[in-house]
Design an enzyme around this catalytic site. Structure first.
Site, PDB file in Angstrom:
ATOM      1  N   GLY A 306       0.837  -1.210   0.001  1.00  0.00           N
ATOM      2  CA  GLY A 306       0.001   0.108  -0.140  1.00  0.00           C
ATOM      3  C   GLY A 306       0.953   1.260   0.077  1.00  0.00           C
ATOM      4  O   GLY A 306       1.909   1.316   0.448  1.00  0.00           O
ATOM      5  N   ASP A 307       0.400   2.294  -0.529  1.00  0.00           N
ATOM      6  CA  ASP A 307       1.100   3.586  -0.624  1.00  0.00           C
ATOM      7  C   ASP A 307       1.022   3.900   1.044  1.00  0.00           C
ATOM      8  O   ASP A 307      -0.016   3.463   1.890  1.00  0.00           O
ATOM      9  CB  ASP A 307       0.567   4.687  -1.399  1.00  0.00           C
ATOM     10  CG  ASP A 307       1.342   5.752  -1.726  1.00  0.00           C
ATOM     11  OD1 ASP A 307       2.477   5.842  -1.043  1.00  0.00           O
ATOM     12  OD2 ASP A 307       1.083   6.586  -2.518  1.00  0.00           O
ATOM     13  N   CYS A 308       1.922   4.802   1.300  1.00  0.00           N
ATOM     14  CA  CYS A 308       2.211   4.975   2.969  1.00  0.00           C
ATOM     15  C   CYS A 308       0.884   5.813   3.404  1.00  0.00           C
ATOM     16  O   CYS A 308       0.724   7.016   3.288  1.00  0.00           O
ATOM     17  CB  CYS A 308       3.486   5.682   3.237  1.00  0.00           C
ATOM     18  SG  CYS A 308       4.787   4.758   2.218  1.00  0.00           S
ATOM     19  N   ALA A 310      -2.236   4.301   3.029  1.00  0.00           N
ATOM     20  CA  ALA A 310      -3.339   4.081   2.297  1.00  0.00           C
ATOM     21  C   ALA A 310      -4.377   3.168   2.892  1.00  0.00           C
ATOM     22  O   ALA A 310      -5.505   3.126   2.544  1.00  0.00           O
ATOM     23  CB  ALA A 310      -2.946   3.758   0.751  1.00  0.00           C
TER      24      ALA A 310
END
Length: 804
Positions: A306-308, A310
């Site tokens: 996941g993006d940080c 997200a």
């Protein structure tokens, strides 16, 4: 309780302090409030497979498969240990001798988030130009070289415990709308041909090949999918829910990710902050399972991060999950294997207690990550006989930096937009232009040269430094700043200009107004820079050259400079990296000849004010006042078009193909033929676009070729203006009659179009394939027979990701 779990409990008060009842409004705020440990760059070490606790476990058996080795390791974990290691900052398992690991390393255009020393060994790594500038060179080999050097330096730093083995790069979203603050991180606005080619070359350079015997680093294709806005009009990237048709998803927002998975065999994907059609990307089974694994052929055991922040975003601000434990469950079940953040680490216990997830669901993601680390040689000891990359060290960083590829990328990417014959400048040794006025907010730039996501560079050469070193008498005066309206420093700049033989203004935009979490509100030149340029132009003598460098990743409306006859030349310089000053100078003086081309459209300023930047529809729409997006669909007149770029010489193109009446191909024959050298029939070469390129001018120069297709009969209407089907760069074509042969393969699927259901279809009809915007050579092609679907777009069904 396990040591790993105790370590995480120590962080719990900070994490809970973030995620309390007074939630940040992430529909407006574009920066996630990550807790400090998520951002840590920890000292890395390797498991001891010789005599450590894991030495008898299958994970240390180099003859076993990566999956079996990773599964054997995970089988030893207690549930608490497993959960503790599901975030990007992983504490390891001390009782097993498994060290801490940091998943989050960056390598956008050089090493970032590395543990640099203060001086000496490992105190710097090469800082290349931003991707938007390197891509403007239209040189696939160059991109592969850059990535290969980055990965060599990354492995050297890793061997010293100062960098990870996987990187959150490349950013292969498309630069759809010109206000986007992170467009500088991308190759440009073209999806399948330019961005996909960049993705392929970068990923294979980082990973050491397509299917390397030894994986060098693991690249991450990000951000999947539909992510290209930060905070436009107070719409935060963290909470954006964008509406994208299946046609646009298949045609524009995902084809580069298809190439990353199917062709480049990227080992990691990152799901994005935004939601698409109501579903957050990191809890989107259609994206992470149906597309990535079932349709795009993502490598076995490739993992999704996941993006940080997200995963947390699935709950806040998206509200797709009722609370954070539910968000964690939704994300892991959809296929987000690792959480860059803390939601998994702090909430999986509750998710398991409620029955929302099982241990097997968590293990699946963790095994994927560690199967990659197995392939990267993480468990194979320090011997270079087991992994050749384990011998890399500081001398390899120094050696690869000395190849000067950062400088080469900058000079190859710089674009000459306008020139009345003033450039190249005569040198001081010729008795002319001995003094030069360097004016503007970029004239003495150092850190600015790097753009964003940069690390410590060995040096940063400003334009002032570069011209001084070349023997010029430099009159430096900033005159103004990027965004100010103050004219207090105008008089000093005008005085400097009067004292010089030549005036060079270096300005535009920088990371103060285009950056992560920061879009522009306008694509006009900011502040009063144009006013200062106008005054410089008004006061200069007729024989005094005035040259303007437009800097920054995004384009600004330079129509006033284009039409001003007293502005003798205009160039775009992007973010040119550690050797930026040298590159900018050498292009002006003719030490190097420009051959870059724009990878984005330069629109008039009114474009960004005419419709919503959140309108993801590419095709023009009168109701929404969308005039069409990207060079493919824009219905207006650009200031400078995608693919525009001038030379210091004159090239002529000729082709025997153009004399041929028409190429005719039967669709059934094309799609039923064997294709042993390609994964799909669509990747077969339809024909080679060839031309003889003759340099009839007075200077040696590279030549960049862009090959486009267009049709007004094949497939559904409306029809795009044109689309890119191939490109190449011919090196050093000799002056005064030197000739080079251009050969650009055009694949079958490059003439395909996408229907409203998202299917990629080869339609019968007539097409033109043309060289460059000027259409110097045009080849007619006709496809006959019945249409054939080359890639069927799957039906979107949200559910639970299956086991491998």
């Amino acid at each position: 309780m396990a040591v790993a779990a105790l370590a995480l409990l120590a962080l719990l008060p900070q994490a809970l302090g973030q995620h309390n009842s007074s939630y940040v409004d992430y529909n407006v705020e574009a920066n996630p409030d990550l807790f400090p440990q998520c951002l840590d760059t920890i000292s890395l070490s390797f498991p001891d497979c010789q005599s450590g606790p894991l030495s008898k476990n299958l994970v240390c058996d180099s003859t076993a498969s990566p999956y079996d080795r990773a599964a054997a390791l995970v089988s030893l974990f207690t549930l608490e240990e497993l959960i503790a290691n599901t975030g990007n900052t992983s504490p390891g398992v001390p009782r097993l001798g498994l060290p801490p690991y940091q998943v989050w390393s960056e390598a956008l255009h050089g090493l970032a988030r590395a543990n640099f020393t203060d001086n000496g060994a490992y105190s710097w790594a090469t800082s290349f130009p931003s991707p938007i500038l390197s891509a403007a060179a239209f040189n696939r080999t160059l991109i592969n070289q850059i990535a290969s050097i980055i990965s060599t330096q990354g492995r050297a730093f890793n061997n010293a415990g100062r960098f990870g083995l996987d990187v959150y790069s490349p950013n292969i979203n498309t630069f759809r709308h010109p206000v986007w603050g992170r467009g500088q991180e991308t190759p440009g606005e073209d999806a399948y041909t330019l961005t996909a080619a960049y993705a392929y070359e970068y990923i294979t350079g980082i990973q050491g090949g397509v299917n390397p015997e030894h994986l060098k680093l693991a690249a991450t294709a990000k951000h999947f999918a539909g992510y290209d806005i930060e905070n436009w009009d107070n719409h935060s990237r963290l909470g954006n829910d964008v509406n994208i048709t299946q046609q646009d998803l298949a045609e524009y927002y995902t084809p580069q990710f298809l190439v990353a998975a199917r062709d480049a065999h990227v080992h990691s994907f990152m799901c994005s902050y935004n939601a698409v059609n109501g579903v957050p990307s990191c809890s989107n089974t259609f994206f992470l399972q149906t597309l990535l694994r079932d349709t795009f052929s993502f490598v076995d055991h490739g993992y999704v991060s996941g993006d940080c922040g997200a995963v947390y975003g699935v709950f806040n601000p998206h509200g797709y999950a009722a609370n954070e434990p539910s968000a964690a469950a939704d994300a892991i079940l959809a296929g987000t294997d690792i959480d860059c953040g803390t939601s998994y680490q702090y909430h999986f216990n509750e998710s398991i207690t409620t029955g929302a997830v099982a241990r097997d669901d968590i293990e699946r993601g963790f095994i994927r990550l560690y199967a990659n680390l197995v392939e990267l040689g993480y468990f194979d000891g320090n011997s270079s006989s087991s992994n050749p990359y384990r011998s890399l060290g500081w001398p390899d960083v120094q050696k690869t930096d000395a190849w000067n590829i950062s400088y080469e990328a900058a000079v190859e990417g710089i674009v000459l937009l306008k020139n009345d014959g003033t450039l190249p400048l005569a040198s001081p040794s010729e008795g002319k232009n001995k003094s030069i006025a360097l004016i503007g907010p970029w004239a003495n730039a150092t850190t600015q040269l790097q753009g964003n996501y940069y690390g410590d560079a060995p040096y940063l050469i400003s334009p002032v430094d570069a011209f001084t070193a070349a023997g010029y008498t430099v009159h430096y005066a900033p005159g103004t700043e990027i965004s100010t309206n103050s004219t207090a420093n105008f008089s000093a700049a005008l005085s400097a200009a009067r004292a010089a033989d030549t005036i060079v203004f270096l300005g535009g935009i920088d990371n103060t107004i285009e950056a992560e979490a920061q879009d522009r509100s306008s694509i006009a030149w900011p502040g009063n820079q144009l006013e200062l340029i106008s005054q410089l132009a008004a006061q200069k003598s007729d024989d005094q050259p005035l040259v303007v460098y437009q800097m920054g990743g995004g384009q600004v409306d330079s129509s006033a400079l284009k039409s001003n006859a007293k502005v003798n030349a205009l160039l775009w310089g992007g973010y040119p990296g550690q050797s930026g000053g040298l590159a900018l100078r050498d292009i002006l003086t003719g030490a190097r000849a420009p051959a870059g081309r724009l990878t984005t459209t330069q629109y008039p300023a009114a474009y960004a004010e005419s419709f919503s930047a959140l309108d993801m529809n590419l095709r023009p729409n009168e109701t929404t006042q969308n005039p069409g997006q990207t060079y493919m669909w824009y219905t207006g007149e650009p200031v400078y078009a995608f693919g525009h770029g001038l030379f210091y010489t004159t090239f002529n193109a000729s082709s025997a193909q153009a004399a041929k009446t028409k190429y005719t191909f039967n669709i059934t024959d094309l799609t039923s033929a064997a294709h042993p050298d390609t994964t799909t029939v669509g990747q077969r070469t339809l024909f080679n676009f060839t031309a003889s390129i003759t340099n009839s001018g007075q200077r040696d120069s590279d030549y960049t070729a862009l090959v486009y297709a267009n049709t007004s009969t094949a497939g559904p209407s409306p029809y795009p203006n044109k689309w890119l089907v191939g490109f190449d760069r011919l090196a050093a074509v000799a002056k005064e009659g030197g000739t080079a042969e251009l050969n650009v393969p055009v694949a079958v699927d490059r003439l395909a179009r996408v229907d409203e259901a998202g299917n990629t279809v080869l339609f019968p009809g007539r097409y033109e394939v043309a060289l460059n915007n000027e259409r110097e050579v045009v080849v007619e092609v006709e496809l006959v027979g019945e249409q054939v679907v080359l890639l069927k777009w799957p039906e979107e069904v949200q559910g639970v990701a299956g086991d491998e």
